[in-house]
Design an enzyme around this catalytic site. Structure first.
Site, PDB file in Angstrom:
ATOM      1  N   ASP A 178       9.078   9.930  -3.807  1.00 21.92           N
ATOM      2  CA  ASP A 178       7.821  10.008  -2.330  1.00 21.92           C
ATOM      3  C   ASP A 178       7.207  10.670  -2.176  1.00 21.92           C
ATOM      4  OD1 ASP A 178       7.130   8.303   0.634  1.00 21.92           O
ATOM      5  OD2 ASP A 178       5.920   8.436  -1.517  1.00 21.92           O
ATOM      6  N   ASP A 235       0.363   9.597  -4.898  1.00 24.70           N
ATOM      7  CA  ASP A 235       1.369   9.460  -3.522  1.00 24.70           C
ATOM      8  C   ASP A 235       2.454   8.722  -4.599  1.00 24.70           C
ATOM      9  OD1 ASP A 235       1.382   7.291  -0.628  1.00 24.70           O
ATOM     10  OD2 ASP A 235       3.347   8.419  -2.273  1.00 24.70           O
TER      11      ASP A 235
HETATM   12  O1  LIG Z   1       3.728   5.402   3.061  1.00 22.56           O
HETATM   13  C1  LIG Z   1       2.897   5.493   2.342  1.00 22.56           C
HETATM   14  C2  LIG Z   1       1.532   5.927   2.650  1.00 22.56           C
HETATM   15  C3  LIG Z   1       1.018   7.533   2.930  1.00 22.56           C
HETATM   16 CL1  LIG Z   1      -1.239   7.265   3.457  1.00 22.56          CL
HETATM   17  N1  LIG Z   1       3.376   5.770   1.673  1.00 22.56           N
HETATM   18  N2  LIG Z   1       4.706   6.043   1.001  1.00 22.56           N
HETATM   19  C4  LIG Z   1       5.541   5.138   1.192  1.00 22.56           C
HETATM   20  N3  LIG Z   1       6.012   5.298   1.075  1.00 22.56           N
HETATM   21  C5  LIG Z   1       7.471   3.903   1.190  1.00 22.56           C
HETATM   22  C6  LIG Z   1       5.955   3.270   0.704  1.00 22.56           C
HETATM   23  N4  LIG Z   1       4.782   4.200   0.496  1.00 22.56           N
END
Ligand SMILES: O=C(CCCl)NNC1=[NH+]CCN1
Length: 325
Positions: A32, A213
């Site tokens: 991530d 992302d």
């Molecule tokens: O949390 C975010 C957005 C950051 Cl602005 N991305 N990462 C992620 N990991 C699990 C769900 N989403």
């Protein structure tokens, strides 16, 4: 050192999971670039939340970091919390001999229900790691001094396994040249400025401030760009019931073009025809949705699986490199 690990897609490319050895135990983790904690389902996670998941057992080789805790929540309102161990973590042959491994003592329902997912491996900047009383480094930051080159690359694919490579750029994985842009690190993300968007040779407006992302499934774009895009799909509507833009599954979904560093990159329309929105399969849910309430654009997996991306810390000024696959 350098290495490569497979990124295996879940159904509909919802997320991509990579096999990682944590204290000699293999867990499938969601890499991530939008967060900075390495957390895992563990023997400390209540059985009611961990059924079906591989679990890390810190007793085998973990060294407890006494009094350390973590608590994370993500953009989609999922989250987890727990305690911290130091243990050996190996990704594609790249070894962190003593990595902060955050063992979950509680996880949200989204994580409980996704039994393919045994935890997350954060690849954003360590400045947003949630461990207290002392922030911990991401896997990449832990090993970057030992890598042949201080970079990793992301090559996600539609409906088939891609790769995360650490320490080198495999030029067979992209077409044409890599276009680099500067990264703003103040929010802890791989954040940069994207340019003009078009579809069907019509301007959709400018995308602007964006993050790359891998932990987010879809593309969340400025509302004006999003509505201009769906204006070109007959029957598209923004449905509160469905939770976003939907359209007839047999609609003609145009390719989405975005300019980054002066170069144009294309997300095929078929990637934006993301999933059936209901059991009838008549309406489909869009892979582009508005970034309402987020404050910036998120270029998630729907975008990334059309690209080869270099996350580069080879110099004191981090940068992102983009190439077509
Ligand atoms: O949390 C975010 C957005 C950051 Cl602005 N991305 N990462 C992620 N990991 C699990 C769900 N989403």
């Amino acid at each position: 050192q350098s290495g490569s690990v497979a990124a295996n897609p879940e159904q509909y490319d919802e997320s991509y999971l990579c096999p990682v050895q944590v204290g000699g135990q293999t867990l499938n983790l969601d890499f991530d670039t939008g967060s900075a904690d390495l957390w895992v389902f563990s023997t400390l996670t209540p059985a009611t939340q961990s059924t079906g998941h591989a679990k890390y057992n810190p007793k085998t080789s973990g060294k407890a970091k006494s009094g350390y805790t973590w608590n994370i929540s993500y953009g989609d309102n999922s989250g987890a919390s727990g305690t911290v161990y130091a243990d050996k973590v190996v990704v594609g042959g790249v070894t962190a001999t003593s990595q902060a491994v955050e063992a979950a003592t509680s996880v949200s329902t989204q994580f409980m229900q996704d039994t393919d997912n045994d935890g997350l491996l954060g690849l954003a900047f360590s400045t947003i790691n949630t461990v207290q009383p002392q922030q911990q480094t991401t896997f990449f930051d832990t090993v970057k001094g030992t890598l042949a080159k201080k970079l990793f690359t992301v090559d996600l694919k539609a409906g088939t396994a891609g790769t995360y490579d650490f320490g080198y750029i495999d030029s067979s994985k992209y077409a044409g040249t890599i276009t680099y842009v500067p990264v703003k690190t103040t929010n802890g993300f791989w954040e940069f400025t994207a340019g003009a968007a078009t579809a069907n040779n019509r301007s959709l407006g400018s995308v602007g401030d964006a993050i790359a992302d891998t932990g987010t499934t879809l593309m969340y774009l400025p509302t004006a760009v999003t509505s201009a895009y769906y204006a070109q799909i007959s029957g598209a509507t923004n449905s509160a019931a469905a939770g976003g833009y939907i359209f007839p599954c047999d609609a003609d979904v145009p390719d989405f073009h975005i300019t980054i560093g002066g170069k144009s990159f294309t997300v095929p329309g078929e990637y934006i025809n993301f999933t059936p929105a209901d059991n009838s399969g008549e309406q489909c849910f869009g892979g582009i949705q508005p970034n309402t309430g987020i404050g910036f654009t998120i270029l998630g997996d729907v975008f990334l699986k059309a690209m080869f991306v270099v996350f580069d810390q080879t110099t004191s000024a981090p940068r992102l490199g983009f190439a077509a696959q």
